[in-house]
Design a protein around this motif. Structure first.
Motif, PDB file in Angstrom:
ATOM      1  N   GLY A  98      11.452  11.868  14.246  1.00  0.00           N
ATOM      2  CA  GLY A  98      11.921  12.242  12.919  1.00  0.00           C
ATOM      3  C   GLY A  98      10.791  12.537  11.956  1.00  0.00           C
ATOM      4  N   LEU A  99      11.158  12.659  10.683  1.00  0.00           N
ATOM      5  CA  LEU A  99      10.210  12.940   9.610  1.00  0.00           C
ATOM      6  C   LEU A  99      10.249  11.786   8.596  1.00  0.00           C
ATOM      7  N   MET A 100       9.064  11.439   8.088  1.00  0.00           N
ATOM      8  CA  MET A 100       8.939  10.382   7.093  1.00  0.00           C
ATOM      9  C   MET A 100       8.193  10.917   5.881  1.00  0.00           C
ATOM     10  N   VAL A 101       8.750  10.722   4.695  1.00  0.00           N
ATOM     11  CA  VAL A 101       8.072  11.015   3.424  1.00  0.00           C
ATOM     12  C   VAL A 101       7.401   9.732   2.953  1.00  0.00           C
ATOM     13  N   GLY A 102       6.120   9.823   2.600  1.00  0.00           N
ATOM     14  CA  GLY A 102       5.388   8.635   2.164  1.00  0.00           C
ATOM     15  C   GLY A 102       4.968   8.712   0.707  1.00  0.00           C
ATOM     16  N   TYR A 103       4.971   7.553   0.053  1.00  0.00           N
ATOM     17  CA  TYR A 103       4.442   7.431  -1.310  1.00  0.00           C
ATOM     18  C   TYR A 103       3.428   6.303  -1.303  1.00  0.00           C
ATOM     19  N   HIS A 128      -0.874  10.517  -3.604  1.00  0.00           N
ATOM     20  CA  HIS A 128       0.343   9.705  -3.501  1.00  0.00           C
ATOM     21  C   HIS A 128       1.281  10.159  -2.392  1.00  0.00           C
ATOM     22  N   TRP A 129       1.623  11.448  -2.337  1.00  0.00           N
ATOM     23  CA  TRP A 129       2.702  11.916  -1.478  1.00  0.00           C
ATOM     24  C   TRP A 129       2.197  12.466  -0.145  1.00  0.00           C
ATOM     25  N   SER A 130       2.961  12.177   0.924  1.00  0.00           N
ATOM     26  CA  SER A 130       2.622  12.675   2.254  1.00  0.00           C
ATOM     27  C   SER A 130       3.899  12.952   3.042  1.00  0.00           C
ATOM     28  N   LEU A 131       3.752  13.691   4.130  1.00  0.00           N
ATOM     29  CA  LEU A 131       4.842  13.957   5.060  1.00  0.00           C
ATOM     30  C   LEU A 131       4.316  13.759   6.471  1.00  0.00           C
ATOM     31  N   MET A 132       5.054  13.006   7.293  1.00  0.00           N
ATOM     32  CA  MET A 132       4.605  12.710   8.643  1.00  0.00           C
ATOM     33  C   MET A 132       5.748  12.901   9.642  1.00  0.00           C
ATOM     34  N   ALA A 133       5.454  13.588  10.760  1.00  0.00           N
ATOM     35  CA  ALA A 133       6.363  13.648  11.903  1.00  0.00           C
ATOM     36  C   ALA A 133       5.962  12.544  12.875  1.00  0.00           C
ATOM     37  N   GLN A 134       6.952  11.857  13.425  1.00  0.00           N
ATOM     38  CA  GLN A 134       6.620  10.753  14.317  1.00  0.00           C
ATOM     39  C   GLN A 134       7.608  10.642  15.468  1.00  0.00           C
ATOM     40  N   VAL A 135       7.140  10.041  16.554  1.00  0.00           N
ATOM     41  CA  VAL A 135       7.966   9.671  17.697  1.00  0.00           C
ATOM     42  C   VAL A 135       7.786   8.178  17.906  1.00  0.00           C
ATOM     43  N   ALA A 136       8.896   7.432  17.951  1.00  0.00           N
ATOM     44  CA  ALA A 136       8.856   5.980  18.121  1.00  0.00           C
ATOM     45  C   ALA A 136       9.628   5.595  19.375  1.00  0.00           C
ATOM     46  N   HIS A 137       9.080   4.648  20.132  1.00  0.00           N
ATOM     47  CA  HIS A 137       9.705   4.204  21.382  1.00  0.00           C
ATOM     48  C   HIS A 137       9.781   2.688  21.397  1.00  0.00           C
ATOM     49  N   SER A 138      10.897   2.164  21.922  1.00  0.00           N
ATOM     50  CA  SER A 138      11.086   0.724  22.055  1.00  0.00           C
ATOM     51  C   SER A 138      11.619   0.418  23.449  1.00  0.00           C
ATOM     52  N   ASP A 176       0.790  -1.218   0.000  1.00  0.00           N
ATOM     53  CA  ASP A 176       0.000   0.000   0.000  1.00  0.00           C
ATOM     54  C   ASP A 176       0.833   1.284   0.000  1.00  0.00           C
ATOM     55  N   GLU A 177       1.897   1.347   0.802  1.00  0.00           N
ATOM     56  CA  GLU A 177       2.620   2.610   0.954  1.00  0.00           C
ATOM     57  C   GLU A 177       4.075   2.351   1.335  1.00  0.00           C
ATOM     58  N   LEU A 178       4.967   3.197   0.821  1.00  0.00           N
ATOM     59  CA  LEU A 178       6.380   3.173   1.174  1.00  0.00           C
ATOM     60  C   LEU A 178       6.732   4.494   1.839  1.00  0.00           C
ATOM     61  N   ARG A 179       7.447   4.427   2.967  1.00  0.00           N
ATOM     62  CA  ARG A 179       7.891   5.632   3.659  1.00  0.00           C
ATOM     63  C   ARG A 179       9.398   5.579   3.877  1.00  0.00           C
ATOM     64  N   PHE A 180      10.031   6.740   3.826  1.00  0.00           N
ATOM     65  CA  PHE A 180      11.455   6.822   4.084  1.00  0.00           C
ATOM     66  C   PHE A 180      11.745   8.176   4.715  1.00  0.00           C
ATOM     67  N   GLY A 181      12.776   8.219   5.578  1.00  0.00           N
ATOM     68  CA  GLY A 181      13.079   9.471   6.247  1.00  0.00           C
ATOM     69  C   GLY A 181      14.286   9.347   7.151  1.00  0.00           C
ATOM     70  N   LEU A 182      14.380  10.287   8.099  1.00  0.00           N
ATOM     71  CA  LEU A 182      15.494  10.350   9.040  1.00  0.00           C
ATOM     72  C   LEU A 182      14.951  10.590  10.442  1.00  0.00           C
ATOM     73  N   SER A 183      15.651  10.036  11.435  1.00  0.00           N
ATOM     74  CA  SER A 183      15.265  10.259  12.823  1.00  0.00           C
ATOM     75  C   SER A 183      16.516  10.384  13.679  1.00  0.00           C
ATOM     76  N   GLY A 202       0.543  13.947  10.217  1.00  0.00           N
ATOM     77  CA  GLY A 202       1.086  14.397   8.940  1.00  0.00           C
ATOM     78  C   GLY A 202       0.036  14.965   8.015  1.00  0.00           C
ATOM     79  N   TYR A 203       0.451  15.144   6.762  1.00  0.00           N
ATOM     80  CA  TYR A 203      -0.413  15.768   5.749  1.00  0.00           C
ATOM     81  C   TYR A 203      -0.225  15.064   4.416  1.00  0.00           C
ATOM     82  N   ASN A 204      -1.342  14.762   3.751  1.00  0.00           N
ATOM     83  CA  ASN A 204      -1.341  14.183   2.407  1.00  0.00           C
ATOM     84  C   ASN A 204      -1.387  15.320   1.384  1.00  0.00           C
ATOM     85  N   PHE A 205      -0.316  15.487   0.615  1.00  0.00           N
ATOM     86  CA  PHE A 205      -0.276  16.547  -0.383  1.00  0.00           C
ATOM     87  C   PHE A 205      -1.159  16.225  -1.584  1.00  0.00           C
TER      88      PHE A 205
END
Length: 212
Positions: free
Chosen positions: A205-210, A178-188, A57-64, A172-175
């Motif tokens: 970090g931020l994730m760009v989604g397609y 197809h394209w979106s941008l999401m800010a996220q916090v992940a904990h383990s 369904d969707e691919l996301r990539f980014g930096l954290s 985040g926001y769907n432009f």
């Protein structure tokens, strides 16, 4: 240490409160359905056909980066990749109840780039609330396998065991479709369910989604 734990708990509460607030706004401002807007004399419209489930369904990539401090901080910037699968028929055009009843499956990796930062491979379920105006909120829960430090005092967070719980919150926001941008916090962390310390890893970090 008590001050650090208090700060992490306070940050987690604030992040959760912000997520709940954004989700509530998204639910409150969803427009009325077509049936609610029709005159009383008009015949009911045929329900829109649900889209066929898309497995990929969707691919996301980014930096954290780590938002911990002291010995629990991981140095460096971590590249992130996530893939979302949709075998249960999640449809962002559904109302909020329909969206929450159809989670997606996520699989991803967060790649440590220094000796204090662990390599993560995680998976679980993601629940997304999408508003027609383009904004969305998301929560995910599952597990993670990592190669990080378990007990060493001077080599990143002391994680206790290699299999941990993994959860994240995002907004985040769907432009477009197809394209979106999401800010996220992940904990383990392992929630004190295995022997050893439980320093935990918290990355933001931020994730760009397609979306396909």
């Amino acid at each position: 240490m008590s001050l650090h734990v208090d700060l992490v708990r306070r940050f987690s509460r604030n992040a959760l409160s912000a997520f709940v607030l954004l989700s509530s706004v998204a639910i409150a401002y969803q427009p009325a359905s077509g049936a609610d807007l029709q005159p009383a004399s008009a015949p009911p419209a045929a329900p829109a056909a649900a889209p066929a489930p898309k497995i990929f369904d969707e691919l996301r990539f980014g930096l954290s980066g780590s938002i911990e401090d002291g010995h629990d901080r991981e140095d460096g910037v971590m590249p992130d990749v996530m893939v979302l699968f949709n075998p249960f028929g999640y449809n962002p055009a559904d109302d909020w109840k329909g969206q929450l009843l159809h989670p997606r499956i996520h699989i991803g990796t967060s790649i440590g780039t220094t000796h204090t930062a662990a390599q993560q491979l995680y998976g679980g379920l993601s629940w997304t609330l999408t508003n027609p105006n383009g904004f969305f909120t998301e929560a995910g829960f599952g597990g993670v396998v990592h190669n990080g430090n378990l007990t060493d005092e001077n080599d990143g967070p002391k994680l206790g065991c290699h299999l941990l719980f993994h959860e994240y919150l995002g907004a985040g926001y769907n432009f477009d479709s197809h394209w979106s941008l999401m800010a996220q916090v992940a904990h383990s962390s392992h929630a004190n369910l295995c022997d050893g310390p439980n320093g935990g890893m918290t990355r933001a970090g931020l994730m760009v989604g397609y979306k396909f």
